[in-house]
Design a protein around this motif. Structure first.
Motif, PDB file in Angstrom:
ATOM      1  N   ALA A  96       0.838  -1.208   0.000  1.00  0.00           N
ATOM      2  CA  ALA A  96       0.000   0.000   0.000  1.00  0.00           C
ATOM      3  C   ALA A  96       0.867   1.250   0.000  1.00  0.00           C
ATOM      4  O   ALA A  96       0.623   2.183  -0.775  1.00  0.00           O
ATOM      5  N   ASP A  97       1.893   1.276   0.845  1.00  0.00           N
ATOM      6  CA  ASP A  97       2.778   2.446   0.901  1.00  0.00           C
ATOM      7  C   ASP A  97       3.535   2.635  -0.412  1.00  0.00           C
ATOM      8  O   ASP A  97       3.745   3.772  -0.852  1.00  0.00           O
ATOM      9  N   ALA A  98       3.943   1.540  -1.054  1.00  0.00           N
ATOM     10  CA  ALA A  98       4.634   1.644  -2.344  1.00  0.00           C
ATOM     11  C   ALA A  98       3.702   2.213  -3.413  1.00  0.00           C
ATOM     12  O   ALA A  98       4.116   3.050  -4.227  1.00  0.00           O
ATOM     13  N   ILE A  99       2.446   1.782  -3.401  1.00  0.00           N
ATOM     14  CA  ILE A  99       1.467   2.322  -4.353  1.00  0.00           C
ATOM     15  C   ILE A  99       1.255   3.810  -4.095  1.00  0.00           C
ATOM     16  O   ILE A  99       1.225   4.623  -5.026  1.00  0.00           O
ATOM     17  N   TYR A 100       1.132   4.180  -2.821  1.00  0.00           N
ATOM     18  CA  TYR A 100       0.961   5.595  -2.480  1.00  0.00           C
ATOM     19  C   TYR A 100       2.174   6.410  -2.916  1.00  0.00           C
ATOM     20  O   TYR A 100       2.044   7.519  -3.442  1.00  0.00           O
ATOM     21  N   GLN A 101       3.384   5.876  -2.724  1.00  0.00           N
ATOM     22  CA  GLN A 101       4.594   6.573  -3.158  1.00  0.00           C
ATOM     23  C   GLN A 101       4.599   6.717  -4.677  1.00  0.00           C
ATOM     24  O   GLN A 101       4.980   7.760  -5.204  1.00  0.00           O
ATOM     25  N   ALA A 102       4.149   5.687  -5.379  1.00  0.00           N
ATOM     26  CA  ALA A 102       4.071   5.752  -6.843  1.00  0.00           C
ATOM     27  C   ALA A 102       3.107   6.852  -7.283  1.00  0.00           C
ATOM     28  O   ALA A 102       3.369   7.553  -8.269  1.00  0.00           O
ATOM     29  N   GLU A 103       1.997   7.012  -6.557  1.00  0.00           N
ATOM     30  CA  GLU A 103       1.059   8.092  -6.878  1.00  0.00           C
ATOM     31  C   GLU A 103       1.728   9.455  -6.747  1.00  0.00           C
ATOM     32  O   GLU A 103       1.475  10.357  -7.539  1.00  0.00           O
ATOM     33  N   HIS A 104       2.606   9.618  -5.760  1.00  0.00           N
ATOM     34  CA  HIS A 104       3.325  10.877  -5.588  1.00  0.00           C
ATOM     35  C   HIS A 104       4.253  11.153  -6.762  1.00  0.00           C
ATOM     36  O   HIS A 104       4.471  12.311  -7.118  1.00  0.00           O
ATOM     37  N   ALA A 105       4.791  10.116  -7.360  1.00  0.00           N
ATOM     38  CA  ALA A 105       5.719  10.279  -8.471  1.00  0.00           C
ATOM     39  C   ALA A 105       5.051  10.898  -9.694  1.00  0.00           C
ATOM     40  O   ALA A 105       5.730  11.459 -10.555  1.00  0.00           O
ATOM     41  N   LEU A 106       3.734  10.805  -9.766  1.00  0.00           N
ATOM     42  CA  LEU A 106       3.010  11.357 -10.912  1.00  0.00           C
ATOM     43  C   LEU A 106       2.782  12.852 -10.795  1.00  0.00           C
ATOM     44  O   LEU A 106       2.361  13.494 -11.755  1.00  0.00           O
ATOM     45  N   GLY A 107       3.029  13.422  -9.636  1.00  0.00           N
ATOM     46  CA  GLY A 107       2.807  14.848  -9.431  1.00  0.00           C
ATOM     47  C   GLY A 107       1.349  15.129  -9.099  1.00  0.00           C
ATOM     48  O   GLY A 107       0.507  14.244  -9.131  1.00  0.00           O
ATOM     49  N   GLY A 108       1.076  16.351  -8.787  1.00  0.00           N
ATOM     50  CA  GLY A 108      -0.284  16.715  -8.412  1.00  0.00           C
ATOM     51  C   GLY A 108      -0.644  16.165  -7.046  1.00  0.00           C
ATOM     52  O   GLY A 108       0.214  15.746  -6.274  1.00  0.00           O
ATOM     53  N   ILE A 109      -1.933  16.147  -6.755  1.00  0.00           N
ATOM     54  CA  ILE A 109      -2.414  15.623  -5.472  1.00  0.00           C
ATOM     55  C   ILE A 109      -2.777  14.155  -5.674  1.00  0.00           C
ATOM     56  O   ILE A 109      -3.701  13.830  -6.424  1.00  0.00           O
ATOM     57  N   PRO A 110      -2.055  13.257  -5.013  1.00  0.00           N
ATOM     58  CA  PRO A 110      -2.353  11.829  -5.172  1.00  0.00           C
ATOM     59  C   PRO A 110      -3.756  11.482  -4.683  1.00  0.00           C
ATOM     60  O   PRO A 110      -4.313  12.150  -3.801  1.00  0.00           O
ATOM     61  N   ALA A 111      -4.318  10.437  -5.250  1.00  0.00           N
ATOM     62  CA  ALA A 111      -5.683  10.018  -4.904  1.00  0.00           C
ATOM     63  C   ALA A 111      -5.828   9.746  -3.411  1.00  0.00           C
ATOM     64  O   ALA A 111      -6.853  10.079  -2.824  1.00  0.00           O
ATOM     65  N   HIS A 112      -4.805   9.180  -2.785  1.00  0.00           N
ATOM     66  CA  HIS A 112      -4.934   8.861  -1.368  1.00  0.00           C
ATOM     67  C   HIS A 112      -4.948  10.109  -0.492  1.00  0.00           C
ATOM     68  O   HIS A 112      -5.349  10.037   0.657  1.00  0.00           O
ATOM     69  N   HIS A 113      -4.539  11.257  -1.023  1.00  0.00           N
ATOM     70  CA  HIS A 113      -4.627  12.508  -0.269  1.00  0.00           C
ATOM     71  C   HIS A 113      -5.933  13.232  -0.576  1.00  0.00           C
ATOM     72  O   HIS A 113      -6.434  13.986   0.258  1.00  0.00           O
ATOM     73  N   ARG A 114      -6.485  13.033  -1.753  1.00  0.00           N
ATOM     74  CA  ARG A 114      -7.732  13.715  -2.117  1.00  0.00           C
ATOM     75  C   ARG A 114      -8.878  13.322  -1.203  1.00  0.00           C
ATOM     76  O   ARG A 114      -9.696  14.138  -0.855  1.00  0.00           O
ATOM     77  N   SER A 115      -8.913  12.060  -0.774  1.00  0.00           N
ATOM     78  CA  SER A 115      -9.997  11.619   0.093  1.00  0.00           C
ATOM     79  C   SER A 115      -9.873  12.218   1.489  1.00  0.00           C
ATOM     80  O   SER A 115     -10.845  12.252   2.235  1.00  0.00           O
TER      81      SER A 115
END
Length: 120
Positions: A96-115
């Protein structure tokens, strides 16, 4: 405070650093990450896992054997079927943490922070 650090072995000179690297190496495979994601909901048989991750049962069985040796998954016999489950919550959390870190690599606000955001 130092006693707490020693208890969880998070010192830079921890005897577990090399083992942690082996854990990361075990998770450095997309099929194994997908297996862990599939097992979040509970135990599954090889056939169901193979369907969930889009691989052959033989391939999934080989991955599961390695993951079992690494104590990431465990088994339970159910008649003629072998059911697999996550051994503990740590592999699930690492993925889960690796997926969340991958979301950060895309830039912008990651999906796990939007919620977590509160609407104005």
């Amino acid at each position: 405070m130092n006693a707490d650090k020693k208890a969880c072995s998070l010192d830079v000179d921890s005897q577990y650093v090399e083992l942690a690297v082996e854990v990361f190496a075990m998770l450095a495979d997309a099929t194994r990450v997908r297996i862990i994601l599939a097992l979040r909901g509970g135990e599954m048989a090889v056939g169901a896992l193979a369907e969930a991750v889009g691989k052959s049962p033989a391939s999934v069985s080989q991955h599961l054997a390695k993951m079992r040796l690494a104590r990431m998954v465990s088994t339970r016999q159910d008649g003629t079927r072998v059911m697999y489950r996550l051994e503990n919550e740590h592999a699930r959390q690492l993925v889960a943490d690796a997926i969340y870190q991958a979301e950060h690599a895309l830039g912008g606000i990651p999906a796990h922070h939007r919620s977590e955001q509160v609407a104005p």
